[in-house]
Motif scaffolding. Structure first.
Motif, PDB file in Angstrom:
ATOM      1  N   PHE A  30      46.065  36.667  30.502  1.00  0.00           N
ATOM      2  CA  PHE A  30      47.442  36.542  30.795  1.00  0.00           C
ATOM      3  C   PHE A  30      48.056  35.099  30.740  1.00  0.00           C
ATOM      4  O   PHE A  30      47.250  34.468  30.062  1.00  0.00           O
ATOM      5  N   MET A  31      49.216  35.111  30.833  1.00  0.00           N
ATOM      6  CA  MET A  31      50.183  33.898  30.130  1.00  0.00           C
ATOM      7  C   MET A  31      50.658  32.895  31.083  1.00  0.00           C
ATOM      8  O   MET A  31      50.965  33.191  32.255  1.00  0.00           O
ATOM      9  N   ILE A  32      50.342  31.555  30.875  1.00  0.00           N
ATOM     10  CA  ILE A  32      50.796  30.575  31.712  1.00  0.00           C
ATOM     11  C   ILE A  32      51.868  29.801  30.958  1.00  0.00           C
ATOM     12  O   ILE A  32      51.296  29.096  29.975  1.00  0.00           O
ATOM     13  N   SER A  33      52.778  29.726  31.514  1.00  0.00           N
ATOM     14  CA  SER A  33      53.994  28.740  30.918  1.00  0.00           C
ATOM     15  C   SER A  33      54.459  27.688  31.648  1.00  0.00           C
ATOM     16  O   SER A  33      54.919  28.069  33.079  1.00  0.00           O
ATOM     17  N   ILE A  34      54.215  26.407  31.353  1.00  0.00           N
ATOM     18  CA  ILE A  34      54.675  25.213  32.138  1.00  0.00           C
ATOM     19  C   ILE A  34      56.288  24.804  31.711  1.00  0.00           C
ATOM     20  O   ILE A  34      56.238  24.573  30.375  1.00  0.00           O
ATOM     21  N   GLU A  35      56.942  24.588  32.792  1.00  0.00           N
ATOM     22  CA  GLU A  35      58.451  24.165  32.294  1.00  0.00           C
ATOM     23  C   GLU A  35      58.513  22.846  31.402  1.00  0.00           C
ATOM     24  O   GLU A  35      58.954  22.864  30.408  1.00  0.00           O
ATOM     25  N   GLU A  36      57.451  21.768  31.966  1.00  0.00           N
ATOM     26  CA  GLU A  36      57.669  20.437  31.542  1.00  0.00           C
ATOM     27  C   GLU A  36      56.078  20.180  31.419  1.00  0.00           C
ATOM     28  O   GLU A  36      55.425  19.971  32.388  1.00  0.00           O
ATOM     29  N   LYS A  37      55.755  19.742  30.160  1.00  0.00           N
ATOM     30  CA  LYS A  37      54.355  19.148  30.216  1.00  0.00           C
ATOM     31  C   LYS A  37      54.007  17.757  30.670  1.00  0.00           C
ATOM     32  O   LYS A  37      52.895  17.322  30.590  1.00  0.00           O
ATOM     33  N   THR A  59      45.056  32.446  42.554  1.00  0.00           N
ATOM     34  CA  THR A  59      44.928  31.293  42.974  1.00  0.00           C
ATOM     35  C   THR A  59      45.186  30.260  42.092  1.00  0.00           C
ATOM     36  O   THR A  59      44.794  30.215  40.950  1.00  0.00           O
ATOM     37  N   ALA A  60      45.918  29.254  42.441  1.00  0.00           N
ATOM     38  CA  ALA A  60      46.396  28.122  41.656  1.00  0.00           C
ATOM     39  C   ALA A  60      45.525  26.845  41.993  1.00  0.00           C
ATOM     40  O   ALA A  60      45.551  26.411  42.999  1.00  0.00           O
ATOM     41  N   THR A  74      45.945  26.351  46.169  1.00  0.00           N
ATOM     42  CA  THR A  74      46.753  27.377  46.770  1.00  0.00           C
ATOM     43  C   THR A  74      46.672  28.589  46.251  1.00  0.00           C
ATOM     44  O   THR A  74      46.686  29.085  45.312  1.00  0.00           O
ATOM     45  N   SER A  75      47.013  29.655  47.412  1.00  0.00           N
ATOM     46  CA  SER A  75      47.148  30.933  46.932  1.00  0.00           C
ATOM     47  C   SER A  75      48.533  31.349  46.451  1.00  0.00           C
ATOM     48  O   SER A  75      49.449  30.802  47.185  1.00  0.00           O
ATOM     49  N   LEU A  76      48.752  32.410  45.611  1.00  0.00           N
ATOM     50  CA  LEU A  76      49.871  32.630  45.271  1.00  0.00           C
ATOM     51  C   LEU A  76      50.052  34.157  45.363  1.00  0.00           C
ATOM     52  O   LEU A  76      49.111  35.011  45.389  1.00  0.00           O
ATOM     53  N   PRO A  77      51.395  34.717  45.323  1.00  0.00           N
ATOM     54  CA  PRO A  77      51.580  36.169  45.789  1.00  0.00           C
ATOM     55  C   PRO A  77      51.210  36.796  44.646  1.00  0.00           C
ATOM     56  O   PRO A  77      51.252  36.462  43.576  1.00  0.00           O
ATOM     57  N   ILE A 102      44.581  28.721  36.729  1.00  0.00           N
ATOM     58  CA  ILE A 102      44.786  30.032  37.593  1.00  0.00           C
ATOM     59  C   ILE A 102      43.575  30.822  37.504  1.00  0.00           C
ATOM     60  O   ILE A 102      42.997  31.245  36.485  1.00  0.00           O
ATOM     61  N   ARG A 103      43.114  31.371  38.620  1.00  0.00           N
ATOM     62  CA  ARG A 103      42.340  32.257  38.662  1.00  0.00           C
ATOM     63  C   ARG A 103      42.918  33.775  39.466  1.00  0.00           C
ATOM     64  O   ARG A 103      43.677  33.546  40.255  1.00  0.00           O
ATOM     65  N   ALA A 104      42.605  34.826  38.636  1.00  0.00           N
ATOM     66  CA  ALA A 104      43.066  35.914  39.162  1.00  0.00           C
ATOM     67  C   ALA A 104      42.221  37.126  38.999  1.00  0.00           C
ATOM     68  O   ALA A 104      41.287  37.159  38.156  1.00  0.00           O
ATOM     69  N   THR A 105      42.313  38.121  40.027  1.00  0.00           N
ATOM     70  CA  THR A 105      41.578  39.423  39.968  1.00  0.00           C
ATOM     71  C   THR A 105      42.117  40.521  39.413  1.00  0.00           C
ATOM     72  O   THR A 105      43.398  40.896  39.980  1.00  0.00           O
ATOM     73  N   LEU A 106      41.973  40.891  38.102  1.00  0.00           N
ATOM     74  CA  LEU A 106      42.986  42.014  37.583  1.00  0.00           C
ATOM     75  C   LEU A 106      42.186  43.078  37.021  1.00  0.00           C
ATOM     76  O   LEU A 106      40.951  42.830  36.359  1.00  0.00           O
ATOM     77  N   ASN A 107      42.383  44.225  37.810  1.00  0.00           N
ATOM     78  CA  ASN A 107      41.852  45.341  37.537  1.00  0.00           C
ATOM     79  C   ASN A 107      40.266  45.438  37.845  1.00  0.00           C
ATOM     80  O   ASN A 107      39.271  45.680  37.096  1.00  0.00           O
ATOM     81  N   GLY A 108      40.036  44.374  38.884  1.00  0.00           N
ATOM     82  CA  GLY A 108      38.794  44.445  39.346  1.00  0.00           C
ATOM     83  C   GLY A 108      37.840  43.347  38.816  1.00  0.00           C
ATOM     84  O   GLY A 108      36.832  43.064  39.263  1.00  0.00           O
ATOM     85  N   GLN A 109      38.549  42.526  37.916  1.00  0.00           N
ATOM     86  CA  GLN A 109      37.534  41.466  36.819  1.00  0.00           C
ATOM     87  C   GLN A 109      38.301  40.223  37.320  1.00  0.00           C
ATOM     88  O   GLN A 109      39.612  40.104  37.295  1.00  0.00           O
TER      89      GLN A 109
END
Length: 232
Positions: A30-37, A59-60, A74-77, A102-109
């Motif tokens: 998945f992609m993470i885009s930061i507005e200002e580095k 989770t972020a 923190t947890s994210l929606p 960023i940690r995510a559970t995607l399709n059980g992974q």
């Protein structure tokens, strides 16, 4: 076809297969885009996360890269696209390199992706000083000296807005004089310092104050207190 030719063909096929599969293996899930580095201390880190499908958990984390220490979590929606914002609070973050993980559970992974940003110094502090009684008159009777007291009021702001918990260091210049050496500002950016001196004659004292907070240049200021002595 001899064995050497067969071996060469097989190796070529394996090489081509690796070239085709490698981008799929190494590309982010998945992609993470930061507005200002680069983010100022006291500012906000704004970012967008885009998923190929809706994750079940996100989770972020923010990690101080130099110390390898988690500063914020923190947890994210759960959504295919998440717009997030994290306040880079003074006193919590250090100037330097940080990681947004960023940690995510995607399709059980469970999948982890990272991006990077830097925190830089905040704008300078503004220090305003005021003396309760700039000129004091004291009378000496039946003694060799008189004790006088006064109060110095300080206010610390940044861009006109109050700065809470700024550290103030003060010193009184003049014989037999003292002032509150250390104090912190309140929620309105204000603080009060008590000044005292023992005087035997007309004197002028100077109180020097420095305001500081991590990430900000130090702000300095001074005020004078004049003491007029009258003797019987």
């Amino acid at each position: 076809m001899n064995s050497k030719i067969l071996m060469a063909v097989a190796l070529n096929l394996i090489f081509v297969a690796i070239l085709l599969i490698w981008p799929l293996m190494s590309s982010p899930k998945f992609m993470i885009s930061i507005e200002e580095k680069t983010v100022p201390l006291g500012g906000k880190l704004n970012f967008t996360i885009s998923f190929p499908s809706t994750p079940s958990k996100v989770t972020a984390e923010v990690i101080d890269a130099e110390l390898n220490r988690t500063v914020y979590i923190t947890s994210l929606p759960s959504s295919r696209e998440i717009n997030g914002s994290i306040g880079i609070e003074e006193g919590k973050y250090r100037i330097g390199f940080h990681i947004l993980r960023i940690r995510a559970t995607l399709n059980g992974q469970d999948i982890t992706e990272e991006s990077y940003f830097s925190v830089f110094g905040a704008p300078p502090l503004e220090l305003e000083l005021k003396v309760e009684n700039p000129v004091l008159t004291v009378r000496i009777t039946n003694s060799t000296y008189a004790e006088v007291r006064d109060r110095v009021y300080a206010r610390v702001t940044m861009g006109g807005k109050p700065v809470e918990n700024a550290k103030l260091l003060a010193v009184s210049l003049g014989s037999n004089s003292t002032v509150t050496e250390y104090v912190r500002t309140d929620g309105d950016g204000r603080a009060s310092l008590e000044w005292r001196a023992n005087v035997t004659e007309n004197s002028t004292f100077r109180v020097v104050v420095q305001a500081m907070k991590p990430g900000h240049p130090i702000a300095s200021g001074n005020v004078t207190i004049e003491v007029i002595v009258k003797k019987d």
